[in-house]
Design a protein around this motif. Structure first.
Motif, short mmCIF file in Angstrom:
data_model
loop_
_atom_site.label_atom_id
_atom_site.label_comp_id
_atom_site.label_asym_id
_atom_site.label_seq_id
_atom_site.Cartn_x
_atom_site.Cartn_y
_atom_site.Cartn_z
N ALA A 98 34.82 34.25 40.78
CA ALA A 98 35.59 33.94 41.99
C ALA A 98 34.63 33.72 43.16
N HIS A 99 33.64 34.61 43.30
CA HIS A 99 32.64 34.47 44.37
C HIS A 99 31.90 33.14 44.22
N ALA A 100 31.44 32.89 42.98
CA ALA A 100 30.60 31.72 42.74
C ALA A 100 31.37 30.43 43.07
N ILE A 101 32.64 30.38 42.70
CA ILE A 101 33.44 29.18 42.98
C ILE A 101 33.55 28.98 44.49
N ARG A 142 33.52 29.52 55.24
CA ARG A 142 34.77 30.11 55.71
C ARG A 142 35.00 31.42 54.97
N PRO A 143 36.01 32.19 55.39
CA PRO A 143 36.17 33.53 54.78
C PRO A 143 36.52 33.51 53.29
N PHE A 144 36.04 34.54 52.62
CA PHE A 144 36.43 34.82 51.24
C PHE A 144 37.10 36.19 51.32
N VAL A 145 38.40 36.22 51.12
CA VAL A 145 39.12 37.48 51.31
C VAL A 145 39.64 37.99 49.97
N ARG A 146 39.17 39.17 49.57
CA ARG A 146 39.61 39.72 48.29
C ARG A 146 40.76 40.70 48.53
N VAL A 147 41.80 40.55 47.75
CA VAL A 147 42.91 41.49 47.81
C VAL A 147 43.03 42.11 46.43
N ASN A 148 42.88 43.43 46.37
CA ASN A 148 43.08 44.10 45.09
C ASN A 148 44.55 44.50 45.00
N CYS A 149 45.33 43.66 44.32
CA CYS A 149 46.78 43.85 44.31
C CYS A 149 47.18 45.18 43.67
N LEU A 178 44.02 35.59 57.42
CA LEU A 178 42.61 35.93 57.54
C LEU A 178 41.74 34.96 56.73
N ALA A 179 42.30 34.51 55.61
CA ALA A 179 41.54 33.63 54.70
C ALA A 179 41.70 32.16 55.06
N ASP A 180 42.38 31.88 56.16
CA ASP A 180 42.67 30.49 56.51
C ASP A 180 41.39 29.64 56.49
N GLN A 181 41.47 28.49 55.90
CA GLN A 181 40.35 27.55 55.71
C GLN A 181 39.38 28.01 54.63
N GLY A 182 39.58 29.22 54.13
CA GLY A 182 38.67 29.75 53.12
C GLY A 182 39.38 29.97 51.80
N THR A 183 39.02 31.09 51.14
CA THR A 183 39.56 31.38 49.81
C THR A 183 40.18 32.78 49.82
N VAL A 200 43.58 29.52 46.49
CA VAL A 200 43.91 30.78 45.83
C VAL A 200 43.15 30.86 44.50
N ILE A 201 42.47 32.00 44.32
CA ILE A 201 41.88 32.31 43.01
C ILE A 201 42.52 33.63 42.59
N ALA A 202 43.15 33.65 41.44
CA ALA A 202 43.78 34.88 40.97
C ALA A 202 43.08 35.34 39.71
N ALA A 203 43.06 36.65 39.50
CA ALA A 203 42.39 37.17 38.29
C ALA A 203 43.17 38.33 37.72
N THR A 204 43.06 38.48 36.42
CA THR A 204 43.67 39.64 35.76
C THR A 204 43.03 39.85 34.40
N ASN A 205 43.09 41.11 33.92
CA ASN A 205 42.63 41.33 32.55
C ASN A 205 43.83 41.49 31.62
N ARG A 206 45.04 41.27 32.19
CA ARG A 206 46.23 41.39 31.36
C ARG A 206 46.63 40.03 30.80
N ASP A 207 47.45 40.09 29.76
CA ASP A 207 47.90 38.85 29.12
C ASP A 207 49.15 38.35 29.85
N LEU A 208 48.95 37.42 30.78
CA LEU A 208 50.06 36.98 31.62
C LEU A 208 51.15 36.27 30.81
N GLU A 209 50.71 35.53 29.80
CA GLU A 209 51.72 34.81 28.99
C GLU A 209 52.66 35.79 28.34
N ASN A 210 52.09 36.87 27.86
CA ASN A 210 52.90 37.92 27.26
C ASN A 210 53.84 38.54 28.27
#
Ligand SMILES: Nc1ncnc2c1ncn2[C@@H]1O[C@H](COP(=O)(O)OP(=O)(O)OP(=O)(O)O)[C@@H](O)[C@H]1O
Ligand SMILES: [Mg+2]
Length: 451
Positions: A171-174, A183-190, A224-229, A270-280
């Motif tokens: 996510a950072h690298a992208i 511009r800002p990179f704002v991480r939200v740990n949902c 806060l993330a406006d114009q960024g990620t 928006v970059i979203a991440a998870t280690n869960r199986d979303l399709e499931n």
């Protein structure tokens, strides 16, 4: 009272414009003594005196800007009347940029800069593609995809993979490789935000939106993330009712603060991440299908480390080098036998676990004074069942027995070789456990056990 005031200069003129009184502050500003000022005509001291105009016109002048000896001040001149006649003027000026006031201002400005830096640090991405080490074909393909998507600054990205595979790193690298990098990179740990606060954290609120709401309202992470990620980490943990609000924001790129009346247009990747199986999760109804499709525009699936042993060989020296610097110890090589052990292990915690194992091993090697990191420094339980070992398919009975043996050895070790305790955990009779241990030749005395 005026004498003491360091922020205010005061002056009294009589009906002729002669200075009858001035306080210390004004004298200091003028750089003159009391004798040089009191008793003199005001125009001799300050030729552009506004107080003198008030004396002539009888009209008060309030809050004018007045520069005296290079000091910016805010002045006020008030006429003093007696029987409708102007008999004098009371003038005072407030200094904006002197002494303590200036120091306080400097301090505030320096604090402000410090906080600005801190906010920038908090809202910036630390890693770049150069920080991702790999040589496997699977990772090469993913890196190409991620680099391509970095060039499309509005494309939503979904990153999945087991825990510790490097989702955040990607996510950072992208972000850093994209046009949005400044511009800002704002991480939200949902997963870390309580359900009842998630909406206000993401979308913000207006002042008075609810009791206890902060004065002046609060900016949400999207704004806060406006114009960024915005990096929505652990996206699978967002409750269903919030998923619909999220979908709305992603579709329309507008956010509405809690208690607000006007939606705000935003421009956020928006970059979203998870280690869960979303399709499931979609199948079981715990994740909205429409949101899944909205997020799943470009899907980066990071394979587990155990499926890319060649990466383990490459990453290990990098990690050792970074850790040695951080721990301030001599850099050391790792021998082939130890590398082979690392490559065979199943790494349920992936690269993060590899980092932890290497850190522990380096500390032990350092304490021992060993020049090279070798197998005995690695504290990885070989007894964890490794499916990669199953290159040769034996009978099911044999394979199950092999697994049972590893499992029992592991549990016994975890229970400090307390066989009745282990039996309790396994919910089995101690005598059957003793029998099995004997059968598999598992040693029940700590001092004889091998790692
Ligand atoms: N290919 C890689 N090269 C170098 N370091 C890596 C690589 N992959 C992961 N790491 C490192 O492993 C650690 C874990 O990575 P990261 O936090 O990105 O994982 P994650 O997938 O977000 O984990 P989790 O699901 O537990 O949040 C970090 O210290 C990261 O720098
Ligand atoms: Mg993570």
């Amino acid at each position: 009272m005026f004498e003491q005031n360091r922020y205010m200069a005061v002056i009294f003129l009589d009906r002729d414009g002669v200075i009858q009184y001035t306080n210390e502050t004004y004298l200091e500003i003028l750089n003159l003594s009391r004798e040089q000022v009191v008793g003199r005509h005001v125009l001799e001291i300050t030729p552009h005196s506004r107080a003198y105009i008030t004396l002539q016109t009888g009209k008060a002048k309030v809050g004018y800007e007045w520069i005296v000896n290079n000091h910016h001040t805010l002045g006020t001149a008030l006429p003093i009347f007696e029987d409708d006649q102007v008999v004098g003027v009371f003038g005072y000026t407030v200094f904006l940029n002197i002494w303590d006031g200036k120091n306080i201002l400097d301090e505030i400005l320096s604090n402000l800069n410090m906080y600005k830096d801190e906010v920038h640090r908090l809202h910036s991405a630390a890693y770049r593609f150069e920080d991702i080490h790999y040589q496997s074909q699977a990772m090469t393909d993913i890196i190409v995809l991620a680099q391509q998507v970095a060039n499309h600054p509005l494309t939503t990205v979904l990153i999945t993979g087991e825990s510790g595979t490097g989702k955040e790193l990607f996510a950072h690298a992208i972000h850093n490789a994209s046009r949005r990098c400044q511009r800002p990179f704002v991480r939200v740990n949902c997963a870390a935000i309580p359900e009842n606060l998630l909406e206000s954290e993401l979308f913000g609120y207006e002042e008075g939106a609810y009791t206890g709401a902060q004065k002046g309202g609060k900016l949400g992470k999207f704004e806060l993330a406006d114009q960024g990620t915005i990096f929505l980490d652990e996206i699978a943990e967002v409750p269903l009712n919030m998923q619909s609000k999220l979908l709305f924001v992603l579709q329309d790129q507008v956010v509405e603060r809690l208690g607000g009346v006007h939606p705000t247009k935003i421009n956020v990747r928006v970059i979203a991440a998870t280690n869960r199986d979303l399709e499931n999760m979609v199948r079981s109804g715990s994740f909205r299908q429409d949101l899944y499709y909205r997020l799943n525009v470009v899907h980066i699936k990071i394979p587990p480390l155990r499926d890319r042993a060649e990466d383990i060989r490459l990453i290990t020296p990098h990690i050792i080098s970074n850790l040695s610097q951080r721990l301030n110890i001599a850099e050391r090589e790792i021998d082939e036998q130890a590398l082979q052990r690392l490559c065979k292990y199943s790494w349920p915690g992936n690269v993060r676990e590899l980092e932890n194992v290497l850190e522990r091993s380096l500390i032990i090697a350092e304490m021992e004074g060993a020049r090279v990191l070798s197998g005995r420094h690695l504290n990885i339980s070989e007894d964890k069942f490794d499916f990669n070992d199953l290159s040769e398919v034996k009978s099911l009975k044999n394979m199950l027995e092999e697994y049972e043996k590893k499992l029992l050895a592991r549990i016994l070790k975890d229970c400090q070789f307390d066989v009745p305790g282990a039996a309790r955990q396994l919910n089995m009779d101690p005598s059957s456990l003793y029998r099995k241990l004997r059968k598999f030749g598992i040693c029940i005395r700590k001092e004889y056990s091998i790692n």
